[in-house]
Structures are given as structure tokens and as C-alpha cells.
Design a protein around this motif. Structure first.
Motif, PDB file in Angstrom:
ATOM      1  N   VAL A 122       0.790  -1.311   0.071  1.00 20.87           N
ATOM      2  CA  VAL A 122      -0.012  -0.060   0.093  1.00 20.87           C
ATOM      3  C   VAL A 122       0.826   1.132   0.046  1.00 20.87           C
ATOM      4  CG1 VAL A 122      -1.657   1.120   1.290  1.00 20.87           C
ATOM      5  CG2 VAL A 122      -1.780  -1.306   1.175  1.00 20.87           C
ATOM      6  N   LEU A 123       0.687   2.028  -0.709  1.00 20.08           N
ATOM      7  CA  LEU A 123       1.344   3.249  -1.045  1.00 20.08           C
ATOM      8  C   LEU A 123       0.653   4.455  -0.578  1.00 20.08           C
ATOM      9  CD1 LEU A 123       3.904   4.680  -2.149  1.00 20.08           C
ATOM     10  CD2 LEU A 123       2.719   5.042  -4.678  1.00 20.08           C
ATOM     11  N   SER A 141       1.084  14.338  -2.912  1.00 16.31           N
ATOM     12  CA  SER A 141       2.305  14.081  -2.557  1.00 16.31           C
ATOM     13  C   SER A 141       3.026  13.096  -3.622  1.00 16.31           C
ATOM     14  CB  SER A 141       2.175  13.135  -1.540  1.00 16.31           C
ATOM     15  OG  SER A 141       1.465  11.939  -1.670  1.00 16.31           O
ATOM     16  N   GLY A 142       2.571  12.787  -4.793  1.00 13.43           N
ATOM     17  CA  GLY A 142       3.145  12.026  -6.024  1.00 13.43           C
ATOM     18  C   GLY A 142       3.088  10.677  -6.252  1.00 13.43           C
ATOM     19  N   LYS A 143       1.712  10.346  -5.396  1.00 11.45           N
ATOM     20  CA  LYS A 143       1.071   8.791  -5.544  1.00 11.45           C
ATOM     21  C   LYS A 143       0.976   8.476  -6.795  1.00 11.45           C
ATOM     22  CE  LYS A 143      -2.051   8.756  -2.610  1.00 11.45           C
ATOM     23  NZ  LYS A 143      -1.896  10.297  -2.264  1.00 11.45           N
ATOM     24  N   SER A 144       0.116   9.020  -7.530  1.00 10.37           N
ATOM     25  CA  SER A 144      -0.287   8.703  -8.986  1.00 10.37           C
ATOM     26  C   SER A 144       0.906   8.924 -10.209  1.00 10.37           C
ATOM     27  CB  SER A 144      -1.496   9.549  -9.194  1.00 10.37           C
ATOM     28  OG  SER A 144      -2.544   9.260  -8.606  1.00 10.37           O
ATOM     29  N   THR A 145       1.614  10.229  -9.612  1.00 13.68           N
ATOM     30  CA  THR A 145       2.788  10.373 -10.583  1.00 13.68           C
ATOM     31  C   THR A 145       3.748   9.539 -10.551  1.00 13.68           C
ATOM     32  OG1 THR A 145       2.384  12.855  -9.955  1.00 13.68           O
ATOM     33  CG2 THR A 145       4.464  12.254 -10.689  1.00 13.68           C
ATOM     34  N   LEU A 146       3.953   8.690  -9.244  1.00 11.87           N
ATOM     35  CA  LEU A 146       5.065   7.680  -9.390  1.00 11.87           C
ATOM     36  C   LEU A 146       4.534   6.514 -10.182  1.00 11.87           C
ATOM     37  CD1 LEU A 146       7.673   6.539  -8.315  1.00 11.87           C
ATOM     38  CD2 LEU A 146       6.459   5.858  -6.111  1.00 11.87           C
ATOM     39  N   LEU A 147       3.316   6.157 -10.005  1.00 11.13           N
ATOM     40  CA  LEU A 147       2.676   5.166 -10.602  1.00 11.13           C
ATOM     41  C   LEU A 147       2.824   5.192 -12.289  1.00 11.13           C
ATOM     42  CD1 LEU A 147      -0.132   3.839  -8.698  1.00 11.13           C
ATOM     43  CD2 LEU A 147       2.222   3.062  -8.534  1.00 11.13           C
ATOM     44  N   ARG A 148       2.488   6.469 -12.505  1.00 11.52           N
ATOM     45  CA  ARG A 148       2.419   6.894 -14.045  1.00 11.52           C
ATOM     46  C   ARG A 148       3.905   6.766 -14.596  1.00 11.52           C
ATOM     47  NH1 ARG A 148      -2.468   8.417 -16.167  1.00 11.52           N
ATOM     48  NH2 ARG A 148      -4.159   8.544 -14.627  1.00 11.52           N
ATOM     49  N   TRP A 185       5.353   4.890   2.730  1.00  9.77           N
ATOM     50  CA  TRP A 185       5.105   6.225   2.777  1.00  9.77           C
ATOM     51  C   TRP A 185       5.578   7.180   1.704  1.00  9.77           C
ATOM     52  CZ3 TRP A 185       6.780   9.811   7.403  1.00  9.77           C
ATOM     53  CH2 TRP A 185       5.920  10.694   7.048  1.00  9.77           C
ATOM     54  N   ILE A 186       4.962   8.027   0.995  1.00  9.75           N
ATOM     55  CA  ILE A 186       5.474   8.882  -0.035  1.00  9.75           C
ATOM     56  C   ILE A 186       5.385  10.419   0.694  1.00  9.75           C
ATOM     57  CG2 ILE A 186       3.377   9.092  -1.486  1.00  9.75           C
ATOM     58  CD1 ILE A 186       5.389   9.532  -3.770  1.00  9.75           C
ATOM     59  N   VAL A 187       6.655  10.999   1.019  1.00 12.20           N
ATOM     60  CA  VAL A 187       6.772  12.411   1.714  1.00 12.20           C
ATOM     61  C   VAL A 187       7.822  13.173   1.142  1.00 12.20           C
ATOM     62  CG1 VAL A 187       7.968  11.175   3.529  1.00 12.20           C
ATOM     63  CG2 VAL A 187       6.619  13.691   3.694  1.00 12.20           C
ATOM     64  N   ALA A 188       7.530  14.363   0.776  1.00 12.38           N
ATOM     65  CA  ALA A 188       8.625  15.204   0.404  1.00 12.38           C
ATOM     66  C   ALA A 188       9.211  14.987  -0.775  1.00 12.38           C
ATOM     67  CB  ALA A 188       9.647  15.486   1.387  1.00 12.38           C
ATOM     68  N   GLY A 189       8.633  14.036  -1.803  1.00 14.16           N
ATOM     69  CA  GLY A 189       9.180  13.504  -2.895  1.00 14.16           C
ATOM     70  C   GLY A 189       9.969  12.205  -3.022  1.00 14.16           C
ATOM     71  N   GLY A 190       9.985  11.639  -1.627  1.00 12.25           N
ATOM     72  CA  GLY A 190      10.780  10.697  -1.644  1.00 12.25           C
ATOM     73  C   GLY A 190       9.823   9.386  -0.857  1.00 12.25           C
ATOM     74  N   THR A 191      10.277   8.260  -0.782  1.00  7.70           N
ATOM     75  CA  THR A 191       9.502   7.144  -0.427  1.00  7.70           C
ATOM     76  C   THR A 191      10.358   6.491   0.831  1.00  7.70           C
ATOM     77  OG1 THR A 191      10.238   5.888  -2.146  1.00  7.70           O
ATOM     78  CG2 THR A 191       8.058   6.541  -2.421  1.00  7.70           C
ATOM     79  N   ARG A 192       9.527   6.166   1.970  1.00 10.20           N
ATOM     80  CA  ARG A 192      10.018   5.505   2.891  1.00 10.20           C
ATOM     81  C   ARG A 192       9.241   4.153   3.153  1.00 10.20           C
ATOM     82  NH1 ARG A 192      10.563   9.989   7.553  1.00 10.20           N
ATOM     83  NH2 ARG A 192      11.383  11.637   6.056  1.00 10.20           N
ATOM     84  N   VAL A 193      10.021   3.098   3.259  1.00 10.01           N
ATOM     85  CA  VAL A 193       9.266   1.732   3.414  1.00 10.01           C
ATOM     86  C   VAL A 193       9.119   1.399   4.913  1.00 10.01           C
ATOM     87  CG1 VAL A 193       9.242  -0.863   2.995  1.00 10.01           C
ATOM     88  CG2 VAL A 193      10.491   0.796   1.575  1.00 10.01           C
ATOM     89  N   LEU A 194       7.841   1.498   5.451  1.00 12.64           N
ATOM     90  CA  LEU A 194       7.588   1.420   6.702  1.00 12.64           C
ATOM     91  C   LEU A 194       7.415   0.129   7.448  1.00 12.64           C
ATOM     92  CD1 LEU A 194       4.935   4.339   7.261  1.00 12.64           C
ATOM     93  CD2 LEU A 194       7.533   4.595   7.292  1.00 12.64           C
TER      94      LEU A 194
END
Length: 379
Positions: A42-43, A49-56, A211-220
Motif C-alpha cells: 500500500v502506497l 504527494s506524488g502517488k499517482s505521479t510515481l505510478l504513471r 509512505w511517500i513524503v517530500a518527494g521521496g518514499t519510505r518503506v515502513l
């Protein structure tokens, strides 16, 4: 191999190092996400924040400054849905998968023709879309349209399902059906990657939270770790507290999923099944593309004839510029195809832009040849 390595399979789909800028706004910088067989990823992130942008970006729908995709062990800098779809990928965008002017029924016919092993709607209709088969997509409400699109994805039972905001617009009772179906798809071996804001519903079925935040992603990690992450809780969850898994830690499967990835033999030989598959694909996937090009060609030809008649030019003028006219017809067909919102659907059927242009061009060339031959035979 260690127990930890067995518990965490290698990703079938991995997007790494994606950066995207819209003008002066930097949306992504070194963002990454993975989808692993048998797991639900789950993203999560705020709006914008860029969720859809990252997927596209990862699916080749947006050009990026940097980034690469690993699909089934093969790395590429230019991913394409149409290339990955025949190998088991299915993408449900946040909107615009189904073609608005088209009826609901032909979508399921096309899916069945493109992938003969998919489940039939009459055998499994979890979101109750059978009453909509005769309606056009544009006649449906937002929630009804979403139910149709998700049913197409669930019937496909892909090796990798990527869904952007799958629960948006759905009533609570259908949300529970979809989340259970997604969990069940993962249990059946699919790699499921989804986004959304329905935190409790999504966390209840998640194996891994990103978690996508500040343009980056963190695996929680798993949901219990995500809930306990102080920064994630403060910046995204606010005062939310984790809810118990509504299925008590075990998600019951939906009936009949064991047969989704193939069909029992029906006595028909392999060669016969292959021929019938090609015939079905030609009738349900290729023919609609050719038909749209033929309609545009006919309209252009009629316009050329009317212009020639108005200018008093001989009929030979109408057949003089065949290749430029074919190019014009292909261009206009592409514009109409984009206007109708059909690109994402045909991508998921394994028909990329190049294949579509080829079918349009061959159709217009064939019609040009027939028209020229007919004009030569007429007195």
C-alpha cells in the motif's frame, strides 16, 4: 536460503529512483516502490504527494528525468504497459480505464478475447455489474464505473495488479468486497500494489506500507510498524489509532479463485485453442480499432469528394494523394482515440501505441487500394 529470504519473495515489479518535475515544482525525487508476489503493498501519502505521479512514471505514462523499472527480472528505462500486460500486469488508473462511449459488455468480451484464460463474468460477479452490461460507460455514476473497472481487473487475475485509488467512489459494502478480493488475489500469488486514503481499509489488508513524503518514499514495513512510526503518525495519520483487522487476522478467500489462472481442458487441441484465441482477439480487439480508422477514412474521403465536386475537379483528383491522405486519417484516428479515452484500456489489452497505429495505417491503406481499384474499373 534463510527463512527471511523465503518469506520475502523477489519483486516482480520494481520502480527505482524516479524524479519528476512539473515546471518549477519538484514532485518526485528518488522515489521507489515495489510489488512482490503474494503480498499487498500500500502506497500512502497526502493529496499531491506524488502517488499517482510515481505510478504513471513507472508505467511509462509520464516522461521522467530519471528512473528505471525492473519487470520480471528485466530492467528497462522505457517501461510500457502494453508490453507488460501480456506478461501479467494490469493497471487500474484513478480514472479513465473504461472507454466512455462504449458499452459495458464489450469491455468484458475484449478482455476475454485478449486473455482467454480469464474468469467469465457469469461465473463470478463480486461487484454486481451484470445489470450494467447494456449501458454505456458514460451513463454510469462514478461508483458504478469504478465497480466495472475493478471487476475487469479482478477477472483478469493478473500476476501484478497496480490500482490507483481503487476504493474511491465505492459504497462501504463494495469497499469491503474489493479489499477482500485484493487480499485474496495476493494469497493466490498476485503482486498487488495499491494507493488510497482509506487508511483503515487498506492497512487491514496490507503486507507492506510505503509512505511517500517530500518527494521521496519510505518503506515502513508491515502495518503494525507503520502505525507505530512516530513521524508517519504525526504527519499523516494525525490522531488516528489502529483498528483491529475486521477479518481477525485471516482473510477468507473468495470462491473459485484457484481456477482463475487457467482453464480445464475441454477436449479441444492446443492448435484449435490457439486459432480460436486469435479469431476472438481479431474480432474483439483488432476489429474495433480497424473500425474506428475506417470511419475516419470514410469521412475524409467524403470530404475530399465534396471539395473536388465544388471545385469542379475531375474524380481522378480524389485518388491522387493516397499516402498523405492515409497519414492524415491515421492522425485523425489517433486524435479521436485519445478524445474517447481508449488508450489505457487498449494498453491493458496488450495493444500499445505502435500496434494501434499499425492497424489504423493498414486499414486505411487497404481501403485506399480498394477505392482506387474501384475508381479504375468505373467508366
Amino acid at each position: 536460503m534463510t527463512g527471511a529470504a523465503r518469506a520475502t519473495p523477489q519483486p516482480i515489479f520494481a520502480a527505482e529512483g524516479f524524479a519528476k518535475r512539473f515546471g518549477e515544482t519538484e514532485v518526485l525525487k528518488a522515489a521507489a516502490v515495489q510489488a512482490r508476489p503474494g503480498r499487498v503493498t500500500v502506497l500512502l501519502g497526502r493529496n499531491g504527494s506524488g502517488k499517482s505521479t510515481l505510478l504513471r512514471c513507472a508505467l511509462g505514462l509520464l516522461r521522467t528525468e530519471t528512473g528505471s523499472v525492473l519487470w520480471r527480472g528485466r530492467a528497462t528505462l522505457r517501461p510500457r504497459i502494453s508490453r507488460m500486460a501480456p506478461e501479467g500486469l494490469f493497471f487500474v488508473p484513478d480514472r479513465g480505464l473504461a472507454v466512455p462511449p462504449q458499452r459495458v459488455g464489450p469491455h468484458f468480451d475484449s478482455l476475454r478475447a485478449a486473455y482467454p484464460g480469464v474468469r467469465k463474468l457469469e461465473d463470478w460477479d463480486p461487484l454486481n455489474v451484470a445489470p450494467f452490461l447494456g449501458a454505456r460507460i458514460r451513463q454510469l455514476s462514478t461508483g458504478e464505473r469504478r465497480r466495472v473497472e475493478l471487476t475487469l481487473a479482478l477477472l483478469r487475475n493478473p500476476a501484478c495488479l497496480i490500482a490507483d485509488e481503487p476504493l474511491t467512489g465505492l459504497a462501504p459494502n463494495y469497499r469491503s468486497v474489493v479489499t477482500r478480493a485484493l487480499r485474496d488475489a495476493a494469497q493466490g500469488g498476485s503482486a498487488v500494489l495499491i494507493t488510497g486514503h482509506e487508511v483503515e481499509c487498506l492497512m487491514a489488508i496490507a503486507d507492506e506500507v510505503v509512505w511517500i513524503v517530500a518527494g521521496g518514499t519510505r518503506v515502513l514495513g508491515p502495518p503494525e510498524q507503520a502505525w507505530a512510526h512516530p513521524e508517519f503518525a504525526r504527519q499523516y495519520l494525525g490522531r488516528r489509532r489502529p483498528l483491529a483487522n475486521p477479518w481477525g487476522g485471516s482473510e477468507p478467500g473468495l470462491p473459485g479463485r484457484e481456477s482463475d489462472r487457467g482453464e480445464e481442458g475441454d477436449g479441444q487441441g492446443e492448435a484449435g485453442r490457439r486459432v480460436s484465441g486469435w479469431v476472438a482477439r481479431a474480432g474483439r480487439v483488432w476489429l474495433p480499432l480497424a473500425g474506428s480508422a475506417a470511419a475516419v477514412w470514410f469521412a475524409v474521403r467524403v470530404s475530399v469528394a465534396m471539395v473536388g465536386a465544388a471545385a469542379g475537379v475531375s474524380s481522378s483528383f480524389e485518388m491522387r494523394s493516397s499516402l498523405p491522405l492515409v497519414a492524415l486519417c491515421v492522425l485523425l484516428t489517433g486524435i479521436d482515440h485519445r478524445r474517447r479515452g481508449a488508450a489505457r484500456w487498449f494498453d491493458n489489452l496488450g495493444m500499445g501505441r505502435g500496434a494501434r497505429v499499425l492497424i489504423w495505417g493498414l486499414t486505411c491503406l487497404a481501403l485506399e487500394f480498394l477505392a482506387t481499384a474501384a475508381a479504375a474499373l468505373l467508366p
